[in-house]
Design a protein around this motif. Structure first.
Motif, short mmCIF file in Angstrom:
data_model
loop_
_atom_site.label_atom_id
_atom_site.label_comp_id
_atom_site.label_asym_id
_atom_site.label_seq_id
_atom_site.Cartn_x
_atom_site.Cartn_y
_atom_site.Cartn_z
N ARG A 87 0.97 -1.29 0.11
CA ARG A 87 -0.19 0.14 0.10
C ARG A 87 0.88 1.60 -0.01
NH1 ARG A 87 -4.92 -0.55 2.16
NH2 ARG A 87 -5.32 1.83 1.46
N ILE A 88 1.85 1.26 0.72
CA ILE A 88 2.86 2.51 0.89
C ILE A 88 3.65 2.71 -0.48
CG2 ILE A 88 4.72 3.44 2.19
CD1 ILE A 88 3.57 2.18 4.88
N ARG A 89 3.91 1.56 -0.93
CA ARG A 89 4.55 1.54 -2.37
C ARG A 89 3.88 2.43 -3.28
NH1 ARG A 89 9.16 1.69 -2.44
NH2 ARG A 89 9.00 3.23 -3.99
N ASP A 90 2.56 1.88 -3.21
CA ASP A 90 1.51 2.11 -3.99
C ASP A 90 1.43 3.92 -3.94
OD1 ASP A 90 -0.23 1.79 -6.29
OD2 ASP A 90 -2.06 2.29 -5.06
N ILE A 91 1.39 4.46 -2.63
CA ILE A 91 1.28 5.72 -2.52
C ILE A 91 2.52 6.47 -2.95
CG2 ILE A 91 1.22 7.80 -0.61
CD1 ILE A 91 -0.42 5.41 1.06
N ILE A 92 3.73 5.97 -2.70
CA ILE A 92 5.17 6.34 -3.20
C ILE A 92 4.97 6.53 -4.62
CG2 ILE A 92 7.40 6.12 -3.32
CD1 ILE A 92 7.30 4.79 -0.56
N ASP A 93 4.64 5.58 -5.66
CA ASP A 93 4.90 5.41 -6.96
C ASP A 93 3.91 6.21 -7.70
OD1 ASP A 93 7.07 3.66 -6.46
OD2 ASP A 93 5.81 1.93 -6.91
N LYS A 94 2.55 6.48 -7.24
CA LYS A 94 1.50 7.07 -7.82
C LYS A 94 1.74 8.45 -7.65
CE LYS A 94 -1.98 3.68 -8.25
NZ LYS A 94 -3.36 2.97 -7.96
N HIS A 104 -5.17 8.58 4.45
CA HIS A 104 -6.12 7.38 4.29
C HIS A 104 -5.87 6.19 4.69
CE1 HIS A 104 -8.26 11.11 2.03
NE2 HIS A 104 -9.39 10.25 2.14
N LEU A 105 -4.58 5.93 4.36
CA LEU A 105 -4.05 4.38 4.83
C LEU A 105 -4.42 4.30 6.44
CD1 LEU A 105 -2.73 1.81 4.52
CD2 LEU A 105 -0.57 2.97 4.11
#
Length: 194
Positions: A87-94, A104-105
């Motif tokens: 989930r955090i990786r997704d926040i970083i990459d997007k 939100h997480l």
């Protein structure tokens, strides 16, 4: 017509793949049962017997996959950490507001499914007493620190964001503070600015 060695090889491969898939499924069921036991009884309630009973399997199968209690707890905590890492990786990459994504997480993970979130937190806290769990428990902070480096290069601000994230999770879980993403984001922004 006689079978060829290719047919035998294909059958052997299918058999091995089937056994591997069943083994992975059983392993996942035992891990899920471990998290359910922690949710229900706390980390102190985790034994191979309680987990096997929760999973609807035998103690010998639980110990086959996880020889020690630490192995079982590490696997359970790793499953939780892997989900948060993704989930955090997704926040970083997007592209987009990373602090809003983190807010939100935090709200979602600590606010909904409160019992399960408390169980996950208890597993992470258990790492203070069980050295085998420490590397996995540190992943939350490492992931938040990595996200923070996309916002600032100030080490103090990075540390403040990690501490604020941790503190917010604890406050939501233990003090029943509402998991309001806007409030969480405001706290995170102050942490980065100060």
């Amino acid at each position: 017509m006689p079978r060829s060695s290719k047919d035998d090889t294909a059958d052997d491969n299918e058999h091995v793949d089937g056994r591997r898939a069943r083994g992975e499924r059983r392993r996942a069921e035992i891990i899920e049962a471990t998290l359910a036991v922690v949710t229900r009884d706390g980390a102190a309630g985790v034994t191979h017997r309680t987990v096997a009973k929760q999973a609807g399997t035998t103690t010998s199968l639980s110990t086959y996959y996880f020889a020690t209690l630490d192995d079982l707890l590490v696997a359970a905590l790793t499953t939780v950490a892997d989900a948060y890492t993704a989930r955090i990786r997704d926040i970083i990459d997007k592209p987009g507001d990373k602090l809003s994504g983190l807010a939100h997480l935090i709200a979602e993970s600590a606010g909904s499914g409160r019992e399960r979130a408390l169980a996950e937190r208890e597993l992470a806290t258990l790492a203070a007493r069980r050295p085998a769990l420490r590397p996995v428990a540190r992943r939350w902070r490492q992931n938040i620190a990595e996200l923070a480096t996309t916002l600032t290069d100030d080490p103090a601000a990075i540390a403040a964001l990690v501490a604020a994230s941790d503190g917010l999770c604890t406050a939501i879980l233990l003090d029943n503070v509402p998991a309001d993403p806007d409030h969480i984001q405001a706290v995170l922004q102050r942490a980065v600015r100060n």
